[in-house]
Every structure is written in structure tokens, then in C-alpha cells.
Scaffold this active site. Sequence first.
Site, PDB file in Angstrom:
ATOM      1  N   LYS A   1       0.845  -1.196   0.000  1.00 23.53           N
ATOM      2  CA  LYS A   1       0.000   0.000   0.000  1.00 23.53           C
ATOM      3  C   LYS A   1       0.876   1.241   0.000  1.00 23.53           C
ATOM      4  O   LYS A   1       1.825   1.346   0.789  1.00 23.53           O
ATOM      5  CB  LYS A   1      -0.916  -0.027   1.236  1.00 23.53           C
ATOM      6  CG  LYS A   1      -1.915   1.118   1.310  1.00 23.53           C
ATOM      7  CD  LYS A   1      -2.852   0.920   2.498  1.00 23.53           C
ATOM      8  CE  LYS A   1      -3.855   2.058   2.626  1.00 23.53           C
ATOM      9  NZ  LYS A   1      -4.806   1.855   3.743  1.00 23.53           N
TER      10      LYS A   1
ATOM     11  N   SER B   1      -9.441   2.617   2.662  1.00 16.55           N
ATOM     12  CA  SER B   1      -8.432   3.257   1.828  1.00 16.55           C
ATOM     13  C   SER B   1      -7.481   2.290   1.149  1.00 16.55           C
ATOM     14  O   SER B   1      -6.674   2.685   0.297  1.00 16.55           O
ATOM     15  CB  SER B   1      -7.611   4.233   2.678  1.00 16.55           C
ATOM     16  OG  SER B   1      -6.915   3.537   3.707  1.00 16.55           O
TER      17      SER B   1
ATOM     18  N   SER C   1     -10.606   0.439   6.791  1.00 14.53           N
ATOM     19  CA  SER C   1      -9.912   0.469   5.510  1.00 14.53           C
ATOM     20  C   SER C   1      -9.290  -0.845   5.084  1.00 14.53           C
ATOM     21  O   SER C   1      -8.793  -0.951   3.965  1.00 14.53           O
ATOM     22  CB  SER C   1      -8.810   1.534   5.548  1.00 14.53           C
ATOM     23  OG  SER C   1      -9.353   2.810   5.777  1.00 14.53           O
TER      24      SER C   1
END
Length: 442
Positions: free
Chosen positions: A78, A148, A172
Site C-alpha cells: 500500500k 483506503s 480500511s
Amino acid sequence: MSQIEPCFLTAAQAAAEMKAGRLTSETLIRSCLERIEARDPVVKAWLHVDRDHAIAQARELDKRPSMGPLHGLPFGVKDIMDTVDMPTTYNSPAWQGHRPTRDAACVGIVRHAGAVILGKTDTVEFAFNSRKAASSNPYNAAHTPGGSSSGSGAAVGDFQVQFAFGTQTAGSHIRPASFNGIYAIKPSWGTVSREGVHMISAILDTVGWYGRSVEDLILGALAFRLDGIDALAAPEPKGMRIGYCETPFWDQAEAGAKKAMAASIERLRKAGAIVEEIVLPAHFGDLAEAHTMIMYGEGRVALHDEYLRHGAGLHPELRLTVENGRGVTPRRLVEAFDLSDICRKEFDAIASRYDAVLAPASTGEAPRGLHTVGNWIFNGLWTLLHTPCVAIPAVHGELGLPVGIQLVGPRLSDARLLAVAQALQSVIDVNADERARILSAA
């Protein structure tokens, strides 16, 4: 097994094939890169992939004895996590081209366990309620993959990579697992280092990882040396005690979440598990507000330097947070801290009476549009309570999109929860072959 395109193998299957000498890391990585090339124009999961570097990593690992449980397996990172050999942009216009001088701790750990870092996955800016990722849901590009951890969830769900990191401040990590039909573990708070990961909340932020089976999650847990993981023993579903918890926010559940919970309860009972309802004390209903206060209160502090650097150029939602448009006050923060302390102890006592607690992982199917990442109402309380959570796919909703559930345990019971999840995955997840069929034809 050898007839399956390697990118469609779970991490555990790929590891077994490599151990048996029927698969090389280079072959696996090339397969994943071909899948990315074919699908990423639609899914848009990645911000950075260096094909030659990935192949070179794999080729080198094929020459070495095993470095650990992730040897030769691909990992997506990420893009709020520092990587020494790739840009780290936080999906922020202000940080394009940023090159950290060292890896985030979690990235370093999986490298040392033998993982091939395949690339950086798209994310909501700073992983906090601002500029959205370009990523789309693999099952329908008109829908969000969640956030996210948008790109990570989409990449694993679309069979582009076996593993990827996510983080959770609200929902998330677990929510994208539900939306993309994949497995995930959000470990207990504090069990995985956040050094080198852009922080929003010291009390909430948690690093986790995605996979395509519980066995995949266990490989990651071995790399991170979660307490008790070496002595893992999956119990039998028959006689297992499961408490199902609709949470105080059940009125926000959509058809997909209701179907996932009902189907999971029915499947567990057919497998011989004892399933009982858990009704949390009334004050647990105040945890959503407490979570909001802490997230925005600590986010206000974490983003202050970005605000000073970029001023009007900062995303409006981030400016609103720093300027305290959410109405955080010292009194409300203290009340939130105190309530969460009380509820953590109370939930540990409740959950300890069961092998696991079954709860919704999302409000339902992934919403339409990339302007939203979905509602975190069924995730934020567990983030605040610091519990481990394991996401398991359960059903397809009315739109044909996946919806999962999550198993939750007391704090620091991660290994035990993974053992229970391993025993229950074939009971709850009955659609794995269907998901592979749908996406292999995409």
C-alpha cells in the site's frame, strides 16, 4: 495443480508448488505481471510496478535456499508505506516522485521472509478521507473496491498478486476484503510495527495483509511472528461456540450484509457449531462517536505539518480536519478514551466465552461509483477495541458482488482466531471456485 495459471494459485498453494519443485518464483511473478498487464487498465490497482526489478528479485530467490514462509511469493505494498526501491507518494499530488531511504518495518519483514515486492498499490490520499484511488472493483468496474486499501484489495481480489498490505484506521482493511471477495487479517493493535507507515492515529492505525485463504494469512502471521502462531492447531467446527454480533449499528445493514450473516449462521449450525446471539451493552452504541472523535482528533495532529507545507493546496477534507471542522474538544476526546478503555475490557470478557465472534464486515455490496469507498460503521468499533479480525468471503449479493463476514476475538488472540478461521473457512466460504471462474473469464 500444474494446469492452473500460477497467478490464480493461493499463496499457500504456490508455496507448496515451489517447495515440491514444480513452480519457480520467476514463473509465478511473470504470471502475475501478465495478469496485471491484461487487467490493470480496468482495475487500476497499481501506482508503481517495475517488471524487470520484480523478475530480478524472483530470479535471485530461485537461486537461494528458503529465506522464510514467504519465499518467492509476490507482495503488493500500500502506497502509504515506505519502500527503498520504489516511490512512495501517499497518493498525494505533493509527494509524487518521493523516494524514501529505507523500507517501512513491515515491508522489511516480508522481504526478510523471502517475499518479492511486486509494486505499490493505490490508496486514498494519506489513507484518510480525501483524494480517492483510481482503483475499481474487479467484479464490476463501476463500483468501488473499498478504501483506503483500494488497490491492495482490488489487486488480490483480481488474482494479480497473492498478498498485499492494507491498513485500518476505521474500516480500511476489512471492508475492502468484503467488497473484493478475499481474506484479510487485521491483527491486534500494536502487534505489527507501523514504523515507516504514514500515520493518522496512534491509537487506531493497524497494519494487516490480504490473501486468498486463511492459510495465506497464516503464512503472513509466521513472517510477523504473531504470538502462538507456531503452535497453530485448527479445531473441529462441530461443537465450536460462535457468538454472532449484529452490533448496535445493525439498522445500517443492507441486504448483502444481512444475507452474509444469515447464510454464515446457517452454515455454521449445519456444520455442528453452537451459534448464539451476542447483544452488546447499550454503551457500545456510543463507540461510533468515540471512534470518530479519536480519529479526527489524532488526524488533526498527524496532518498539521502537511497543512503548514501545502496550505490551500491540501485536499479540502484534510484542511477541514486540521482546522477542526469536526468539532473535536478535549472533553469529548477524554470521554472517548475512557469509553474505549471500558469497552475493551468488557468485550474481551464477552468474547472469551466463545471460540470466535461473527460480525458483519461491511454494510453490504460495494457501492456504485468511485467517489465513495463505503461505510465503515461495522469496522470502526473493532479498530477502536484493538481486537484481531479475520475477513472471510461469504455470499454474492443481489448485484452479483461479493460480501464477506469477519471473525473477531479478544485482544492478542490472533493465533487462536486464525486457527478458528482455518477450521471455518470451508464452512462459510462456499463460493471460492465461482469467484475464480468469474474473474478468470474477465
